[in-house]
Design a protein around this motif. Sequence first.
Motif, short mmCIF file in Angstrom:
data_model
loop_
_atom_site.label_atom_id
_atom_site.label_comp_id
_atom_site.label_asym_id
_atom_site.label_seq_id
_atom_site.Cartn_x
_atom_site.Cartn_y
_atom_site.Cartn_z
N ASN A 9 4.97 48.88 -40.31
CA ASN A 9 5.32 49.73 -41.45
C ASN A 9 5.06 49.07 -42.79
N VAL A 10 4.53 47.86 -42.78
CA VAL A 10 4.18 47.16 -44.01
C VAL A 10 2.67 47.17 -44.15
N PRO A 11 2.12 47.78 -45.20
CA PRO A 11 0.67 47.85 -45.36
C PRO A 11 0.04 46.46 -45.46
N ILE A 12 -1.14 46.32 -44.90
CA ILE A 12 -1.87 45.06 -45.00
C ILE A 12 -2.59 45.02 -46.34
N LYS A 13 -2.28 44.02 -47.14
CA LYS A 13 -2.91 43.88 -48.45
C LYS A 13 -3.82 42.66 -48.52
N LYS A 14 -3.51 41.62 -47.75
CA LYS A 14 -4.30 40.40 -47.74
C LYS A 14 -4.64 40.00 -46.31
N ARG A 15 -5.88 39.59 -46.11
CA ARG A 15 -6.33 39.22 -44.77
C ARG A 15 -6.94 37.82 -44.74
N MET B 230 -12.08 22.76 -46.93
CA MET B 230 -13.02 23.14 -45.89
C MET B 230 -13.47 24.58 -46.11
N VAL B 231 -14.72 24.86 -45.80
CA VAL B 231 -15.22 26.22 -45.90
C VAL B 231 -14.80 26.98 -44.65
N ALA B 232 -14.25 28.17 -44.86
CA ALA B 232 -13.78 28.97 -43.73
C ALA B 232 -14.01 30.45 -44.05
N PRO B 233 -14.15 31.29 -43.03
CA PRO B 233 -14.23 32.73 -43.28
C PRO B 233 -12.93 33.22 -43.90
N SER B 234 -13.02 34.30 -44.68
CA SER B 234 -11.82 34.86 -45.30
C SER B 234 -11.97 36.37 -45.37
N GLY B 235 -10.97 37.01 -45.95
CA GLY B 235 -11.01 38.46 -46.07
C GLY B 235 -12.07 38.94 -47.05
N THR B 236 -12.62 38.03 -47.83
CA THR B 236 -13.66 38.39 -48.80
C THR B 236 -15.00 37.77 -48.43
N GLY B 237 -15.14 37.26 -47.23
CA GLY B 237 -16.38 36.65 -46.77
C GLY B 237 -16.13 35.22 -46.35
#
Length: 476
Positions: free
Chosen positions: A260-266, A401-408
């Motif tokens: 019930n809590v919207p996802i805003k950050k991934r 460290m470089v890692a995948p994120s919600g923005t690429g």
Amino acid sequence: MAAKAVVLHAAMLAATFVGAPAVAQTNDPNLSQKQIDCLSRTTAAGADCDKDGGGQSGAGNAVGGAVFLPSLIVDLFPNPPARPTPAPTQPAPPKSPTSSAAPAPPPSGPITPPTGLNLAAPPRAVSGEFVPDEVLVTVAGDAGAVQRIATTLGLQVRSQRQSRLLGTTLVRYGIPDGRPVGVVLAQLAADGRTQRREPNHIYSLQQAAGIVNYAFERIALDSKQASGENVRIAVIDTGIDDTNPALKGVIAGQFDAMPNVPIKKRDHGTSVDGLIAGVGALEGIAPGAKIYHARAFEGGKSSMDVILSALDWAAEQDVRIINMSFVGPKNDLLGTACRNARALGMVLVAAAGNNGPKAPYGYPAAFDGVIAVTATDAKDGLMPQANRGAYVFLSAPGVEMVAPSGTGSDVVTGTSFAAAIVSGAIANLIHAAPDRSADDIEKALAATAKDLGPKGRDNDFGYGLLDIKAAAAAKE
């Protein structure tokens, strides 16, 4: 593994949760009954909450029955966290696949707290950050017994479910009359129908603000030979961007412990999953591993109730490793769940914490049977913001460290990501030797770590820097 000292850890405060000093209670008398109902997601309040949520939109308010929490990616360092503005909220109760009894209906009218209740002990000062109007209780009995306890003590049943790892019914009781949590815990302790009683503590993800992933070299793992193929790993974290190319084919299952809590950050969860088992240009430490991802955080925060739901789900997925890149205060329910997960053969890996050398111990990392991971840089130097203490078990790369994120992709720093590196490394060990037990893996990691800092195990680096090549050979 030697018993770890018990020291309380105060996690980074956030605007949506009310923090409590180590010797103080926190309760907000300004909440209206409608706001309480909205936060507890009762059926009666559902329609009104969907219309206006009892507040305005924005961080820290309920909108459409959902709780909005502050932004996840926070520059924790070098500036200290800002003091929060009291505005207690509670993540939505998780829908557990193991639930055997539906939550009791909300009270039909105002609850009048009974007078003359007995106290089993003087009210205790509750340490750490916690939800100010709730307690978690394990109860031996059915839904009727749960409701009778609520009626006796003037509480609300906000959720209840059968917990696999706790082996009993876990109930989240609301305190509608403003009594301090410590007082209610003492009253519950006097009731023989209850088993364990704890605050609904708040936990925080461990990401510091932040180039190429140097982890393979530092932990002595050949990237061309790295593999965690078909090793099942549970990650308890934020939501993820499962469309990110680095996670293609990586996610085997997902569970939302706070639907019930919207996802805003991934970002955080995507980075952790990617560092463990990412594919393509941002290859993880254990390519081929299968991630079972439980979303239990928003705005970098979660509660004990939500985390326990995620842990129960993870235990049902037959995973070999559970990655917990978060920190909070000591909580007996969490300790029991971790102990029972370890007894089932799971390897538990957790972030040691990013709150500085003088910070209290961070949990779940400081529980026995949990591998507490601190972060080092490309030159094996300790991340300055890392927690210190006898509970620190192992060091691993976790700085820039470089890692995948919600923005690429992004540059990430923190013990969260060092924990992910260790989880991926352990997946390599299990892939090479599936019969290795959790105890054997833990002993091999300790015996083969590259000693850093003072000779032997120390409070900064633990046993030292992870050496996966040596740990693999230790089995032979």
